[in-house]
Design a protein around this motif. Structure first.
Motif, PDB file in Angstrom:
ATOM      1  N   VAL A   1       0.840  -1.200   0.000  1.00  0.00           N
ATOM      2  CA  VAL A   1       0.000   0.000   0.000  1.00  0.00           C
ATOM      3  C   VAL A   1       0.877   1.253   0.000  1.00  0.00           C
ATOM      4  O   VAL A   1       0.572   2.233  -0.692  1.00  0.00           O
TER       5      VAL A   1
ATOM      6  N   CYS B   1       1.972   2.104  -3.435  1.00  0.00           N
ATOM      7  CA  CYS B   1       0.947   2.389  -4.449  1.00  0.00           C
ATOM      8  C   CYS B   1       0.615   3.874  -4.448  1.00  0.00           C
ATOM      9  O   CYS B   1       0.292   4.457  -3.401  1.00  0.00           O
ATOM     10  N   SER B   2       0.709   4.464  -5.615  1.00  0.00           N
ATOM     11  CA  SER B   2       0.453   5.901  -5.702  1.00  0.00           C
ATOM     12  C   SER B   2      -0.996   6.225  -5.359  1.00  0.00           C
ATOM     13  O   SER B   2      -1.288   7.301  -4.834  1.00  0.00           O
ATOM     14  N   GLY B   3      -1.905   5.326  -5.683  1.00  0.00           N
ATOM     15  CA  GLY B   3      -3.304   5.542  -5.336  1.00  0.00           C
ATOM     16  C   GLY B   3      -3.932   6.705  -6.061  1.00  0.00           C
ATOM     17  O   GLY B   3      -4.651   7.503  -5.459  1.00  0.00           O
ATOM     18  N   ASP B   4      -3.668   6.800  -7.337  1.00  0.00           N
ATOM     19  CA  ASP B   4      -4.249   7.898  -8.118  1.00  0.00           C
ATOM     20  C   ASP B   4      -5.021   7.357  -9.314  1.00  0.00           C
ATOM     21  O   ASP B   4      -5.504   6.232  -9.279  1.00  0.00           O
ATOM     22  N   HIS B   5      -5.099   8.152 -10.372  1.00  0.00           N
ATOM     23  CA  HIS B   5      -5.902   7.768 -11.530  1.00  0.00           C
ATOM     24  C   HIS B   5      -5.171   6.796 -12.446  1.00  0.00           C
ATOM     25  O   HIS B   5      -5.780   6.216 -13.339  1.00  0.00           O
ATOM     26  N   ARG B   6      -3.877   6.626 -12.245  1.00  0.00           N
ATOM     27  CA  ARG B   6      -3.107   5.775 -13.168  1.00  0.00           C
ATOM     28  C   ARG B   6      -3.310   4.290 -12.853  1.00  0.00           C
ATOM     29  O   ARG B   6      -3.548   3.935 -11.701  1.00  0.00           O
ATOM     30  N   PRO B   7      -3.188   3.465 -13.864  1.00  0.00           N
ATOM     31  CA  PRO B   7      -3.467   2.026 -13.673  1.00  0.00           C
ATOM     32  C   PRO B   7      -2.322   1.256 -13.031  1.00  0.00           C
ATOM     33  O   PRO B   7      -2.551   0.189 -12.465  1.00  0.00           O
ATOM     34  N   ASP B   8      -1.099   1.768 -13.113  1.00  0.00           N
ATOM     35  CA  ASP B   8       0.034   1.008 -12.581  1.00  0.00           C
ATOM     36  C   ASP B   8      -0.109   0.852 -11.072  1.00  0.00           C
ATOM     37  O   ASP B   8      -0.329   1.826 -10.364  1.00  0.00           O
ATOM     38  N   CYS B   9       0.039  -0.404 -10.637  1.00  0.00           N
ATOM     39  CA  CYS B   9      -0.218  -0.647  -9.218  1.00  0.00           C
ATOM     40  C   CYS B   9       0.661  -1.774  -8.705  1.00  0.00           C
ATOM     41  O   CYS B   9       0.565  -2.915  -9.159  1.00  0.00           O
TER      42      CYS B   9
ATOM     43  N   ILE C   1       0.479  -3.231  -6.005  1.00  0.00           N
ATOM     44  CA  ILE C   1      -0.289  -4.241  -5.280  1.00  0.00           C
ATOM     45  C   ILE C   1      -0.670  -5.365  -6.231  1.00  0.00           C
ATOM     46  O   ILE C   1      -0.421  -6.547  -5.970  1.00  0.00           O
ATOM     47  N   LEU C   2      -1.260  -4.994  -7.349  1.00  0.00           N
ATOM     48  CA  LEU C   2      -1.621  -6.002  -8.341  1.00  0.00           C
ATOM     49  C   LEU C   2      -0.367  -6.697  -8.876  1.00  0.00           C
ATOM     50  O   LEU C   2      -0.376  -7.904  -9.119  1.00  0.00           O
TER      51      LEU C   2
ATOM     52  N   PHE D   1      -2.752 -15.855  -8.948  1.00  0.00           N
ATOM     53  CA  PHE D   1      -3.190 -14.555  -8.433  1.00  0.00           C
ATOM     54  C   PHE D   1      -4.171 -14.758  -7.275  1.00  0.00           C
ATOM     55  O   PHE D   1      -4.022 -14.179  -6.198  1.00  0.00           O
TER      56      PHE D   1
ATOM     57  N   ARG E   1      -7.678  -2.649 -17.776  1.00  0.00           N
ATOM     58  CA  ARG E   1      -6.443  -1.917 -18.087  1.00  0.00           C
ATOM     59  C   ARG E   1      -6.570  -0.424 -17.775  1.00  0.00           C
ATOM     60  O   ARG E   1      -5.582   0.265 -17.668  1.00  0.00           O
TER      61      ARG E   1
ATOM     62  N   ARG F   1      -7.966   0.764 -15.105  1.00  0.00           N
ATOM     63  CA  ARG F   1      -8.250   0.894 -13.675  1.00  0.00           C
ATOM     64  C   ARG F   1      -7.495   2.092 -13.106  1.00  0.00           C
ATOM     65  O   ARG F   1      -6.507   2.561 -13.681  1.00  0.00           O
ATOM     66  N   ARG F   2      -7.971   2.525 -11.963  1.00  0.00           N
ATOM     67  CA  ARG F   2      -7.217   3.536 -11.222  1.00  0.00           C
ATOM     68  C   ARG F   2      -6.577   2.834 -10.028  1.00  0.00           C
ATOM     69  O   ARG F   2      -7.269   2.111  -9.289  1.00  0.00           O
ATOM     70  N   SER F   3      -5.315   3.033  -9.852  1.00  0.00           N
ATOM     71  CA  SER F   3      -4.624   2.346  -8.750  1.00  0.00           C
ATOM     72  C   SER F   3      -5.248   2.727  -7.407  1.00  0.00           C
ATOM     73  O   SER F   3      -5.162   1.972  -6.439  1.00  0.00           O
ATOM     74  N   ALA F   4      -5.911   3.870  -7.360  1.00  0.00           N
ATOM     75  CA  ALA F   4      -6.577   4.268  -6.116  1.00  0.00           C
ATOM     76  C   ALA F   4      -7.616   3.236  -5.705  1.00  0.00           C
ATOM     77  O   ALA F   4      -7.813   2.982  -4.510  1.00  0.00           O
TER      78      ALA F   4
ATOM     79  N   LYS G   1      -5.847   0.327  -4.197  1.00  0.00           N
ATOM     80  CA  LYS G   1      -5.328   0.734  -2.884  1.00  0.00           C
ATOM     81  C   LYS G   1      -6.448   0.750  -1.843  1.00  0.00           C
ATOM     82  O   LYS G   1      -6.254   0.351  -0.698  1.00  0.00           O
TER      83      LYS G   1
END
Lengths: 149, 149
Positions: free
Chosen positions: A109, A112-120, A122-123, B49, B73, B75-78, B81
């Motif tokens: 956690v 994780c940037s926790g914003d609008h971007r998909p890169d995560c 956690i996943l 997973f 694809r 998704r939002r990382s938020a 999180k």
DNA sequence: CTTGACCTTCCAACGATGGGAAGCCCCATT
DNA sequence: AATGGGGCTTCCCATCGTTGGAAGGTCAAG
């Protein structure tokens, strides 16, 4: 005393009182002519014992032992201590297990940037766990025994 | 790849793979003419997973969300999180609860002589829990007024 | 062709609890 | 006395994730 009153006085729901009786954890309550269960203050006392033990996380099997010891005036306190200690050890194992999960989750956690971007991350970790926080399961894992033969 | 091989490759038992499929957590696997389920390496990837998410203590409902996010694809990382954080908070609550039990148990165990004598503070506490204000005992008032609803 | 390992579906159980239905009982108020 | 409402009874079902087993079909090696 009816079951509802015994429930309110003991903190054990009427449903559970019947269940405990059915499974033999507590002896069958007396019955009135109407078929209603009848509880004495001693019965309520026993129910409070059970309730308290449940609050401390004892399993019904352990409570069964504790009730037997409670009723046995010639018990050895060592036997009680053994039951309680065994339970405590199990609780500590569960805590350790949960702590491990929380530690890993917190790391992920935090990354994780926790914003609008998909890169995560956690996943990403769920997909392919990083080696920096490997989650080694205790060899005698209780909850998830390895299905491999 | 048969279900047994997929199970060994993913760490999810064949029983659970079928169950996950049945409950809709994972999509139905392909079938051979024989009726046997057939798994690709991508299927195994998905199963791994799921397995890792279970190892981190996520509920199946949460894993459902995580799988959806994983496949999305855009998704939002938020969102990821949020799911992970909520789970972590719940884990911490459970840990706190267990810690409370262990603390009480440790106190009681420490007070128990653990020998041949019957006197036992553990049973004494189960019978009549030590309160923070032991002298305050208003007559007629329930000590534990809230029978779990 | 036989054998044994594997697969299929279906059903049940675990622990501890809650929810609810159908029907009887008790008490107080009309 | 009748009636209404709440409490009691038993019985069944649901939870959650997982395992076990039975009955029967499939595959591959001997």
């Amino acid at each position: 005393m009816n079951i509802g009153q015994a429930a309110r006085a003991s903190g054990v729901s009427a449903k559970m009182i019947r269940y405990y009786e059915q499974t033999g954890l507590i002896p069958p309550a007396g019955r009135r002519d109407s078929g209603y269960r009848d509880y004495s203050s001693e019965d309520v006392h026993m129910l409070r014992f059970v309730r308290r033990a449940r609050d401390l996380g004892f399993s019904m099997a352990a409570i069964n032992e504790l009730l037997d010891l409670w009723r046995d005036r010639s018990r050895r306190s060592a036997d009680v201590k053994r039951v309680a200690t065994a339970h405590m050890i199990e609780l500590r194992e569960r805590i350790a297990h949960l702590n491990q999960m929380v530690t890993t989750l917190q790391t992920l956690v935090d990354c994780c940037s926790g914003d609008h971007r998909p890169d995560c991350p956690i996943l990403a970790d769920l997909e392919e766990p990083a080696e920096e926080h490997p989650r080694k399961r205790p060899s005698g894992a209780l909850q998830r025994p390895n299905p491999r033969p």
